[in-house]
Design a protein around this motif. Structure first.
Motif, PDB file in Angstrom:
ATOM      1  N   VAL A 140       0.872  -1.167   0.000  1.00 42.86           N
ATOM      2  CA  VAL A 140       0.000   0.000   0.000  1.00 42.86           C
ATOM      3  C   VAL A 140       0.909   1.216   0.000  1.00 42.86           C
ATOM      4  CG1 VAL A 140      -1.728   1.311   1.269  1.00 42.86           C
ATOM      5  CG2 VAL A 140      -1.857  -1.177   1.244  1.00 42.86           C
ATOM      6  N   GLY A 141       0.909   1.958  -1.100  1.00 40.75           N
ATOM      7  CA  GLY A 141       1.803   3.110  -1.208  1.00 40.75           C
ATOM      8  C   GLY A 141       3.244   2.654  -1.083  1.00 40.75           C
ATOM      9  N   ASN A 142       3.980   3.264  -0.169  1.00 43.77           N
ATOM     10  CA  ASN A 142       5.377   2.873   0.017  1.00 43.77           C
ATOM     11  C   ASN A 142       5.554   1.960   1.236  1.00 43.77           C
ATOM     12  OD1 ASN A 142       4.927   4.758   1.992  1.00 43.77           O
ATOM     13  ND2 ASN A 142       6.782   5.941   1.613  1.00 43.77           N
ATOM     14  N   GLY A 143       4.453   1.359   1.710  1.00 50.47           N
ATOM     15  CA  GLY A 143       4.512   0.460   2.855  1.00 50.47           C
ATOM     16  C   GLY A 143       3.744  -0.823   2.598  1.00 50.47           C
ATOM     17  N   PHE A 144       3.541  -1.569   3.651  1.00 46.78           N
ATOM     18  CA  PHE A 144       2.835  -2.835   3.557  1.00 46.78           C
ATOM     19  C   PHE A 144       1.786  -2.932   4.646  1.00 46.78           C
ATOM     20  CE2 PHE A 144       6.932  -3.806   1.663  1.00 46.78           C
ATOM     21  CZ  PHE A 144       6.570  -4.531   0.532  1.00 46.78           C
ATOM     22  N   VAL A 145       0.695  -3.619   4.313  1.00 44.28           N
ATOM     23  CA  VAL A 145      -0.302  -4.003   5.311  1.00 44.28           C
ATOM     24  C   VAL A 145      -0.057  -5.478   5.613  1.00 44.28           C
ATOM     25  CG1 VAL A 145      -2.753  -4.371   5.779  1.00 44.28           C
ATOM     26  CG2 VAL A 145      -2.017  -2.337   4.535  1.00 44.28           C
ATOM     27  N   TYR A 146       0.035  -5.806   6.893  1.00 45.96           N
ATOM     28  CA  TYR A 146       0.246  -7.180   7.336  1.00 45.96           C
ATOM     29  C   TYR A 146      -1.050  -7.722   7.908  1.00 45.96           C
ATOM     30  CZ  TYR A 146       5.198  -6.303   6.788  1.00 45.96           C
ATOM     31  OH  TYR A 146       6.426  -6.004   6.253  1.00 45.96           O
ATOM     32  N   ARG A 147      -1.342  -8.969   7.544  1.00 49.40           N
ATOM     33  CA  ARG A 147      -2.524  -9.660   8.063  1.00 49.40           C
ATOM     34  C   ARG A 147      -2.107 -11.061   8.498  1.00 49.40           C
ATOM     35  NH1 ARG A 147      -4.620  -6.745   3.785  1.00 49.40           N
ATOM     36  NH2 ARG A 147      -6.469  -5.532   4.226  1.00 49.40           N
ATOM     37  N   PRO A 148      -2.746 -11.600   9.530  1.00 46.09           N
ATOM     38  CA  PRO A 148      -2.457 -12.981   9.902  1.00 46.09           C
ATOM     39  C   PRO A 148      -2.910 -13.922   8.789  1.00 46.09           C
ATOM     40  CG  PRO A 148      -3.769 -11.879  11.600  1.00 46.09           C
ATOM     41  CD  PRO A 148      -3.725 -10.970  10.419  1.00 46.09           C
ATOM     42  N   ALA A 149      -2.110 -14.916   8.480  1.00 47.08           N
ATOM     43  CA  ALA A 149      -2.478 -15.896   7.463  1.00 47.08           C
ATOM     44  C   ALA A 149      -3.544 -16.851   7.992  1.00 47.08           C
ATOM     45  CB  ALA A 149      -1.256 -16.677   7.003  1.00 47.08           C
ATOM     46  N   GLN A 150      -3.565 -17.045   9.309  1.00 49.80           N
ATOM     47  CA  GLN A 150      -4.555 -17.896   9.973  1.00 49.80           C
ATOM     48  C   GLN A 150      -4.991 -17.211  11.257  1.00 49.80           C
ATOM     49  OE1 GLN A 150      -2.453 -21.571  10.843  1.00 49.80           O
ATOM     50  NE2 GLN A 150      -3.477 -22.584   9.149  1.00 49.80           N
ATOM     51  N   SER A 151      -6.070 -17.712  11.809  1.00 50.83           N
ATOM     52  CA  SER A 151      -6.507 -17.192  13.103  1.00 50.83           C
ATOM     53  C   SER A 151      -5.476 -17.549  14.170  1.00 50.83           C
ATOM     54  CB  SER A 151      -7.863 -17.799  13.483  1.00 50.83           C
ATOM     55  OG  SER A 151      -7.711 -19.188  13.742  1.00 50.83           O
ATOM     56  N   ALA A 152      -5.526 -16.831  15.270  1.00 50.78           N
ATOM     57  CA  ALA A 152      -4.611 -17.108  16.382  1.00 50.78           C
ATOM     58  C   ALA A 152      -4.786 -18.537  16.868  1.00 50.78           C
ATOM     59  CB  ALA A 152      -4.843 -16.112  17.519  1.00 50.78           C
ATOM     60  N   ILE A 153      -6.021 -18.992  17.021  1.00 51.68           N
ATOM     61  CA  ILE A 153      -6.247 -20.333  17.561  1.00 51.68           C
ATOM     62  C   ILE A 153      -5.717 -21.406  16.620  1.00 51.68           C
ATOM     63  CG2 ILE A 153      -8.624 -20.615  16.727  1.00 51.68           C
ATOM     64  CD1 ILE A 153      -7.250 -21.803  20.108  1.00 51.68           C
ATOM     65  N   ALA A 154      -5.892 -21.243  15.318  1.00 49.58           N
ATOM     66  CA  ALA A 154      -5.380 -22.242  14.369  1.00 49.58           C
ATOM     67  C   ALA A 154      -3.858 -22.303  14.420  1.00 49.58           C
ATOM     68  CB  ALA A 154      -5.855 -21.917  12.949  1.00 49.58           C
ATOM     69  N   THR A 155      -3.216 -21.165  14.455  1.00 52.20           N
ATOM     70  CA  THR A 155      -1.756 -21.122  14.509  1.00 52.20           C
ATOM     71  C   THR A 155      -1.235 -21.681  15.826  1.00 52.20           C
ATOM     72  OG1 THR A 155      -1.763 -19.181  13.062  1.00 52.20           O
ATOM     73  CG2 THR A 155       0.257 -19.613  14.291  1.00 52.20           C
ATOM     74  N   LEU A 156      -1.856 -21.297  16.923  1.00 51.24           N
ATOM     75  CA  LEU A 156      -1.412 -21.759  18.239  1.00 51.24           C
ATOM     76  C   LEU A 156      -1.676 -23.250  18.433  1.00 51.24           C
ATOM     77  CD1 LEU A 156      -2.447 -18.636  20.298  1.00 51.24           C
ATOM     78  CD2 LEU A 156      -0.124 -19.391  19.763  1.00 51.24           C
ATOM     79  N   ARG A 157      -2.758 -23.760  17.864  1.00 54.54           N
ATOM     80  CA  ARG A 157      -2.995 -25.212  17.931  1.00 54.54           C
ATOM     81  C   ARG A 157      -1.880 -25.960  17.201  1.00 54.54           C
ATOM     82  NH1 ARG A 157      -9.489 -25.605  16.937  1.00 54.54           N
ATOM     83  NH2 ARG A 157     -10.064 -25.435  19.127  1.00 54.54           N
ATOM     84  N   GLY A 158      -1.495 -25.452  16.049  1.00 52.97           N
ATOM     85  CA  GLY A 158      -0.391 -26.074  15.320  1.00 52.97           C
ATOM     86  C   GLY A 158       0.898 -26.065  16.124  1.00 52.97           C
ATOM     87  N   ALA A 159       1.171 -24.941  16.777  1.00 58.73           N
ATOM     88  CA  ALA A 159       2.374 -24.848  17.609  1.00 58.73           C
ATOM     89  C   ALA A 159       2.278 -25.795  18.801  1.00 58.73           C
ATOM     90  CB  ALA A 159       2.570 -23.404  18.082  1.00 58.73           C
ATOM     91  N   ALA A 160       1.092 -25.907  19.398  1.00 60.52           N
ATOM     92  CA  ALA A 160       0.902 -26.818  20.530  1.00 60.52           C
ATOM     93  C   ALA A 160       1.082 -28.267  20.087  1.00 60.52           C
ATOM     94  CB  ALA A 160      -0.475 -26.608  21.154  1.00 60.52           C
ATOM     95  N   ASP A 161       0.564 -28.608  18.908  1.00 56.41           N
ATOM     96  CA  ASP A 161       0.740 -29.963  18.376  1.00 56.41           C
ATOM     97  C   ASP A 161       2.219 -30.278  18.200  1.00 56.41           C
ATOM     98  OD1 ASP A 161      -1.998 -30.343  18.338  1.00 56.41           O
ATOM     99  OD2 ASP A 161      -2.201 -30.009  16.178  1.00 56.41           O
ATOM    100  N   THR A 162       2.961 -29.322  17.671  1.00 55.71           N
ATOM    101  CA  THR A 162       4.405 -29.511  17.486  1.00 55.71           C
ATOM    102  C   THR A 162       5.087 -29.678  18.840  1.00 55.71           C
ATOM    103  OG1 THR A 162       4.389 -28.238  15.441  1.00 55.71           O
ATOM    104  CG2 THR A 162       6.512 -28.468  16.563  1.00 55.71           C
TER     105      THR A 162
END
Length: 125
Positions: free
Chosen positions: A54-76
């Protein structure tokens, strides 16, 4: 650990300009913009964050919800733990967490079901 702190900022905001993340991370953790930029790049490379120019910068968004990402980390985490460490690890997580009555009820139901499953198993001969 630092990457998770940046993820928490982006999850809380849901979408954030790089400058917003630099500012909040600086206020919360005392990090320089260069440090945060490095962490954001790592998170994009790991596909935890998506970016949109966006212009000369970037907008960052999570690729997944917090719970989905944290579940994956917990599984690992659990898959890397020894069998003897799993119980104490889960106990620690419950003790370290701020759980509400609904969370505790769900945990109790799960514990009760696990106990029933154990009692149905035949002891080794």
């Amino acid at each position: 650990m630092a990457e998770w702190k940046v993820m928490k900022i982006v999850w809380d905001l849901q979408k954030a300009m790089a400058r917003e993340v630099y500012t909040l991370a600086g206020e919360l953790h005392g990090w320089s913009p260069a440090t945060v930029k490095t962490l954001l790049k790592r998170l994009v490379d790991k596909q935890y964050l998506t970016t949109t120019p966006v212009g000369n910068g970037f907008v960052y968004r999570p690729a997944q919800s917090a719970i989905a990402t944290l579940r994956g980390a917990a599984d690992t985490l659990l898959s890397n733990a020894t069998e003897a460490a799993t119980g104490p690890l889960l106990v620690h997580m419950v003790e370290a967490s701020d759980l509400n009555a609904q969370d505790l009820d769900a945990l109790q139901k799960l514990i009760d079901a696990k106990k029933r499953t154990l009692s149905r198993r035949k002891p080794p001969s």
